[in-house]
Write a protein that holds these residues in place. Structure first.
Motif, PDB file in Angstrom:
ATOM      1  N   THR A  30       0.855  -1.183   0.000  1.00 26.95           N
ATOM      2  CA  THR A  30       0.000   0.000   0.000  1.00 26.95           C
ATOM      3  C   THR A  30       0.895   1.239   0.000  1.00 26.95           C
ATOM      4  N   GLN A  31       0.293   2.373  -0.279  1.00 22.88           N
ATOM      5  CA  GLN A  31       1.056   3.622  -0.209  1.00 22.88           C
ATOM      6  C   GLN A  31       1.563   3.868   1.205  1.00 22.88           C
ATOM      7  N   ALA A  32       0.762   3.494   2.177  1.00 22.46           N
ATOM      8  CA  ALA A  32       1.167   3.694   3.577  1.00 22.46           C
ATOM      9  C   ALA A  32       2.377   2.833   3.920  1.00 22.46           C
ATOM     10  N   ARG A  33       2.408   1.595   3.420  1.00 21.07           N
ATOM     11  CA  ARG A  33       3.552   0.738   3.724  1.00 21.07           C
ATOM     12  C   ARG A  33       4.823   1.276   3.069  1.00 21.07           C
ATOM     13  N   LEU A  34       4.726   1.736   1.825  1.00 21.23           N
ATOM     14  CA  LEU A  34       5.897   2.314   1.169  1.00 21.23           C
ATOM     15  C   LEU A  34       6.380   3.536   1.936  1.00 21.23           C
ATOM     16  N   ALA A  35       5.449   4.388   2.343  1.00 19.70           N
ATOM     17  CA  ALA A  35       5.821   5.593   3.077  1.00 19.70           C
ATOM     18  C   ALA A  35       6.546   5.234   4.368  1.00 19.70           C
ATOM     19  N   SER A  36       6.039   4.241   5.083  1.00 20.98           N
ATOM     20  CA  SER A  36       6.653   3.836   6.346  1.00 20.98           C
ATOM     21  C   SER A  36       8.049   3.252   6.123  1.00 20.98           C
ATOM     22  N   THR A  37       8.196   2.415   5.119  1.00 21.39           N
ATOM     23  CA  THR A  37       9.474   1.760   4.860  1.00 21.39           C
ATOM     24  C   THR A  37      10.513   2.748   4.337  1.00 21.39           C
ATOM     25  N   ALA A  38      10.072   3.671   3.498  1.00 20.51           N
ATOM     26  CA  ALA A  38      10.984   4.660   2.917  1.00 20.51           C
ATOM     27  C   ALA A  38      11.192   5.872   3.817  1.00 20.51           C
ATOM     28  N   ASN A  39      10.441   5.922   4.928  1.00 19.51           N
ATOM     29  CA  ASN A  39      10.543   7.033   5.876  1.00 19.51           C
ATOM     30  C   ASN A  39      10.168   8.368   5.227  1.00 19.51           C
TER      31      ASN A  39
END
Length: 409
Positions: A30-39
């Motif tokens: 999800t976009q949220a997971r990418l955002a969290s992983t990429a900081n």
């Protein structure tokens, strides 16, 4: 001309954002997971994927690292060559690649050129690099790398050390040339070769110039904390000598601080980035003039250029525009640096909300360093954002996009 580039937010986003979205979906994220992983923030991921915000270098490298995708894949570099002029600019790449591959292989039995001749050609290559004359530089580099390989195999002692120093300088020009054309992996290989040659040159500052380049590689793959630690260790090797006031040593010290500032800025650590900028500013004031030691420009002018770029990297367009007022480019400023300044300034104006200023800065970059501007991914991202955000001023933007070749991918 209508086919050159989409001009409204309703049309397809064909930039970095679209490729990030594609890779994210392939990973099942999800976009949220990418955002969290990429900081990064979820809102930024959404804005970039939807084409409402340009992708910054920090965003691209962070997403690439998170998704385990190379930066070149997200940028789709090198860009396609569809004209004769573009083909000529890229024509030297196969021979450069071959020379980088055979760098330690004994050359054929031919007489070596004189040290004087080689020194002149290396200086010419570095000048072409600063002028961003990539076509002629691409023609010169393969034969020059070959001749330097012949020379170091045919020499010994201090002459061989001098040749290794010239070879290191040529590898630096090679790395920059291929990087600007989008061959990022080939540029990394040239940095490896630089470090190999510099270690054999007997010049400790040349080795630190390699550290400067290596840190750039680390920053490019989002290892910002590692780059800062690495650069701190590099500076420690010359810190005891700073008080002696040697200009070349001071210039290297200042450049290493600027590179640390870039790592900190991309990591979102503004106070640290500003501290490194302040140290570099003080060092430039001590030198009092612009220098080009080891082909790393340093002095008051280049620090001013970096001050704008660092503000842009911290996504503070207003501060970047404010700092740009202090930038005074002279006739002696290398086109490479002057062109890069206006590319950064265009991004700053865009962040500041001044679209006319952004396009004007891009036009300045084009006049100063056309090839660098044409192939710079941040130019493409800026033009794409201008096109999507301002449907009323499309003709000039569309023309600039066509010149960049953005409608052919």
């Amino acid at each position: 001309m209508q086919d050159v580039i989409a001009m409204s937010t309703e049309q397809k986003n064909d930039g970095v954002g679209a490729r990030v979205a594609e890779e994210r979906k392939l990973a099942g994220w999800t976009q949220a997971r990418l955002a969290s992983t990429a900081n990064v923030s979820t809102s930024l991921v959404k804005a970039v994927e939807q084409g409402r915000a340009p992708a910054s270098p920090a965003f691209i490298s962070a997403c690439g690292r998170a998704l385990k995708v190379g930066v070149t894949a997200l940028l789709e570099q090198p860009y396609p060559r569809t004209t004769r002029d573009e083909q000529l600019v890229h024509a030297g790449i196969p021979d450069i690649r071959r020379e980088l591959a055979v760098y330690r292989i004994p050359p054929e039995d031919i007489p070596p050129r004189t040290l004087h001749e080689l020194t002149g050609d290396v200086a010419r290559a570095s000048k072409m690099r600063h002028m961003v004359n990539l076509g002629e530089l691409g023609e010169l580099l393969p034969s020059l790398l070959h001749d330097l390989r012949v020379a170091w195999y045919s020499s010994s002692g201090t002459d061989q050390e001098r040749i290794f120093g010239l070879l290191a300088e040529t590898y630096a020009a090679t790395s920059q040339a291929v990087y600007k054309l989008g061959y990022i992996d080939l540029a990394s290989l040239a940095v490896d070769r630089y470090e190999w040659a510099a270690a054999r040159s007997g010049d400790k500052l040349a080795v630190l110039a390699g550290d400067y380049q290596r840190a750039g590689e680390m920053i490019g793959v989002a290892d910002w904390a590692g780059a800062e630690r690495f650069l701190e260790e590099s500076r420690k090797t010359i810190e005891p000598k700073i008080g002696k006031g040697d200009p070349a040593t001071l210039a290297m010290w200042g450049n290493l601080h600027l590179k640390s500032g870039l790592a900190a800025a991309r990591a979102g650590r503004r106070d640290t980035a500003d501290a490194h900028l302040a140290e570099a500013t003080e060092t430039a004031a001590r030198i009092g003039a612009d220098r080009d030691d080891y082909r790393l420009c340093f002095g008051p002018t280049n620090v001013q250029i970096w001050s704008v770029g660092l503000a842009v990297e911290m996504l503070d367009g207003t501060e970047a525009v404010k700092r740009s007022v202090r930038v005074k480019l002279s006739a002696g400023t290398p086109r490479e640096r002057a062109g890069h300044h206006y590319i950064d300034l265009a991004r700053g104006f865009l962040l500041h909300g001044d679209r006319d200023g952004a396009l004007s800065a891009l036009q300045s970059a084009r006049r100063i360093a056309p090839t660098q501007t044409r192939y710079h991914p941040m130019v493409h991202e800026t033009v794409r954002a201008l096109a999507r955000q301002d449907a009323r001023s499309t003709e000039t933007v569309r023309g600039f996009a066509a010149w960049c070749g953005m409608g052919r991918r």
